[in-house]
Design a protein around this motif. Sequence first.
Motif, mmCIF file in Angstrom:
data_model
loop_
_atom_site.group_PDB
_atom_site.id
_atom_site.type_symbol
_atom_site.label_atom_id
_atom_site.label_comp_id
_atom_site.label_asym_id
_atom_site.label_seq_id
_atom_site.Cartn_x
_atom_site.Cartn_y
_atom_site.Cartn_z
ATOM 1 N N GLY A 28 9.772 6.385 8.299
ATOM 2 C CA GLY A 28 9.439 4.969 8.222
ATOM 3 C C GLY A 28 7.949 4.729 8.243
ATOM 4 N N GLY A 29 7.237 5.499 9.074
ATOM 5 C CA GLY A 29 5.781 5.366 9.119
ATOM 6 C C GLY A 29 5.131 5.744 7.802
ATOM 7 N N LEU A 30 5.675 6.774 7.142
ATOM 8 C CA LEU A 30 5.122 7.174 5.842
ATOM 9 C C LEU A 30 5.316 6.077 4.795
ATOM 10 C CD1 LEU A 30 6.167 10.929 5.483
ATOM 11 C CD2 LEU A 30 3.904 10.013 5.984
ATOM 12 N N VAL A 31 6.511 5.475 4.788
ATOM 13 C CA VAL A 31 6.767 4.399 3.827
ATOM 14 C C VAL A 31 5.843 3.218 4.089
ATOM 15 C CG1 VAL A 31 8.482 2.744 2.998
ATOM 16 C CG2 VAL A 31 9.159 5.089 3.493
ATOM 17 N N PHE A 32 5.715 2.836 5.363
ATOM 18 C CA PHE A 32 4.860 1.697 5.710
ATOM 19 C C PHE A 32 3.410 1.970 5.325
ATOM 20 C CE2 PHE A 32 2.183 -0.618 8.764
ATOM 21 C CZ PHE A 32 2.593 -1.920 8.486
ATOM 22 N N LYS A 33 2.928 3.172 5.625
ATOM 23 C CA LYS A 33 1.552 3.520 5.281
ATOM 24 C C LYS A 33 1.354 3.548 3.773
ATOM 25 C CE LYS A 33 -1.965 7.101 5.982
ATOM 26 N NZ LYS A 33 -2.252 8.441 6.583
ATOM 27 N N GLY A 34 2.365 4.078 3.045
ATOM 28 C CA GLY A 34 2.261 4.120 1.591
ATOM 29 C C GLY A 34 2.206 2.738 0.966
ATOM 30 N N ILE A 35 2.954 1.794 1.543
ATOM 31 C CA ILE A 35 2.942 0.425 1.019
ATOM 32 C C ILE A 35 1.614 -0.261 1.308
ATOM 33 C CG2 ILE A 35 4.003 -1.851 1.247
ATOM 34 C CD1 ILE A 35 6.652 -0.431 1.786
ATOM 35 N N THR A 36 1.122 -0.131 2.539
ATOM 36 C CA THR A 36 -0.108 -0.817 2.922
ATOM 37 C C THR A 36 -1.328 -0.247 2.200
ATOM 38 O OG1 THR A 36 -0.286 0.660 4.844
ATOM 39 C CG2 THR A 36 0.745 -1.495 5.181
ATOM 40 N N THR A 37 -1.344 1.049 1.923
ATOM 41 C CA THR A 37 -2.465 1.673 1.222
ATOM 42 C C THR A 37 -2.253 1.761 -0.281
ATOM 43 O OG1 THR A 37 -1.544 3.891 1.613
ATOM 44 C CG2 THR A 37 -3.082 3.026 3.251
ATOM 45 N N GLN A 38 -1.123 1.216 -0.757
ATOM 46 C CA GLN A 38 -0.806 1.220 -2.191
ATOM 47 C C GLN A 38 -0.772 2.641 -2.756
ATOM 48 O OE1 GLN A 38 -3.489 -1.459 -4.203
ATOM 49 N NE2 GLN A 38 -2.576 -3.280 -3.293
ATOM 50 N N GLU A 39 -0.199 3.557 -1.991
ATOM 51 C CA GLU A 39 0.023 4.926 -2.463
ATOM 52 C C GLU A 39 1.350 4.955 -3.214
ATOM 53 O OE1 GLU A 39 -1.383 7.952 -2.315
ATOM 54 O OE2 GLU A 39 -3.123 7.706 -1.009
ATOM 55 N N GLY A 40 1.289 4.689 -4.510
ATOM 56 C CA GLY A 40 2.517 4.597 -5.300
ATOM 57 C C GLY A 40 3.313 5.888 -5.325
ATOM 58 N N THR A 41 2.629 7.030 -5.378
ATOM 59 C CA THR A 41 3.334 8.304 -5.422
ATOM 60 C C THR A 41 4.106 8.559 -4.126
ATOM 61 O OG1 THR A 41 1.301 9.376 -4.646
ATOM 62 C CG2 THR A 41 1.699 9.345 -7.021
ATOM 63 N N THR A 42 3.515 8.198 -2.990
ATOM 64 C CA THR A 42 4.187 8.399 -1.708
ATOM 65 C C THR A 42 5.437 7.536 -1.609
ATOM 66 O OG1 THR A 42 2.062 8.868 -0.654
ATOM 67 C CG2 THR A 42 3.907 8.335 0.792
ATOM 68 N N VAL A 43 5.310 6.258 -1.958
ATOM 69 C CA VAL A 43 6.449 5.345 -1.879
ATOM 70 C C VAL A 43 7.556 5.802 -2.828
ATOM 71 C CG1 VAL A 43 7.221 2.970 -2.230
ATOM 72 C CG2 VAL A 43 4.986 3.412 -1.200
ATOM 73 N N THR A 44 7.194 6.151 -4.064
ATOM 74 C CA THR A 44 8.196 6.573 -5.042
ATOM 75 C C THR A 44 8.918 7.831 -4.588
ATOM 76 O OG1 THR A 44 6.802 5.670 -6.810
ATOM 77 C CG2 THR A 44 8.581 7.134 -7.461
ATOM 78 N N GLY A 45 8.167 8.820 -4.099
ATOM 79 C CA GLY A 45 8.780 10.080 -3.682
ATOM 80 C C GLY A 45 9.721 9.912 -2.507
ATOM 81 N N ILE A 46 9.299 9.152 -1.490
ATOM 82 C CA ILE A 46 10.137 8.987 -0.299
ATOM 83 C C ILE A 46 11.373 8.162 -0.605
ATOM 84 C CG2 ILE A 46 10.206 7.985 2.008
ATOM 85 C CD1 ILE A 46 7.256 8.689 2.297
ATOM 86 N N VAL A 47 11.213 7.079 -1.358
ATOM 87 C CA VAL A 47 12.373 6.249 -1.684
ATOM 88 C C VAL A 47 13.350 7.020 -2.563
ATOM 89 C CG1 VAL A 47 13.131 4.109 -2.783
ATOM 90 C CG2 VAL A 47 11.053 4.127 -1.417
ATOM 91 N N THR A 48 12.856 7.904 -3.423
ATOM 92 C CA THR A 48 13.738 8.748 -4.229
ATOM 93 C C THR A 48 14.588 9.651 -3.343
ATOM 94 O OG1 THR A 48 12.194 8.737 -6.104
ATOM 95 C CG2 THR A 48 13.824 10.505 -6.027
#
Length: 308
Positions: A261-281
Amino acid sequence: MGRYVLRRLLQLIPVFIGTTFIIYALVWAIPGDPFAGKCGDRGCPPAYIAEMNQKYNLDDPLIVQYIKYLGKLLTGDFGETYSGTAISSLLEQAYPITVRLAIVALIIEGVIGLAAGVLTGLRGRGFLDNLVLVSTLFLIALPVFVTGFVAQIVLGSELGIIRPTVSSDPSIGELIVPGFVLGSLSMAYVSRLTRTSMMENKHGDFVRTAVAKGLTPRRVVGVHMLRNSMIPVVTFLGTDLGALMAGAIVTEGVFNIRGIGGLVFKGITTQEGTTVTGIVTVLVLVYLLMNLLVDILYAVLDPRIRYD
């Protein structure tokens, strides 16, 4: 049974492609510069932006970008963050903690929710039934973050029973209270769902037939009533495991758990598209596998399902 499982596996393929494409499109089709603010107060130089666009295929049409991304996924490559860290390594560090937390929450909601639902479903109206209904309604109405803060303050700060925040690599014992907080809402739904299903099946023809045959009450309840009542509960518990992993952002934040959850939140706030896409996948894969497991359990609980 083998053909039934094979059909379900084949049905997962278009679902996986469709969901991952929607996720990819939602993340990367958002207007704006994905690399804004990545070079400090000054804007990034054109050479850096061109290199990053080439690295993440952002100059290609969206469908071409997705096909290239899907090809990497099939080889187990979830991509890299903008700083060059492999997303798979981030998942290796954070996912085991979230899995432990989700399993603890699932066990708590399953055991307590099923026990409360079975008891109230068999006993019917009364003090215990009213107590469970009021308690579950209270948990449903209370936001998870409020439950988390109350547990943290009362059990941690006031009584000193638990640590207000867990360690960086928490044990199962440290995750019991966060797991209860995470699964509290689902526990209330499981209890109510089990209660309703048991009360419906209690007056079914198959129960009357079993009683007429002279079967013991334990066998009537454990084999006939409970088995038929478990079908909607299994559906909820199976899909809820994926929801617990994806919805642990608030609970992990309250108890300072370094999970997914922390990774997703950090990826959203920092606009790390690759992180959000990979984790949600990865979360999509968890959902699909849990749905496959639920379908198999359907066939085990009621053999008529696989013949249909």
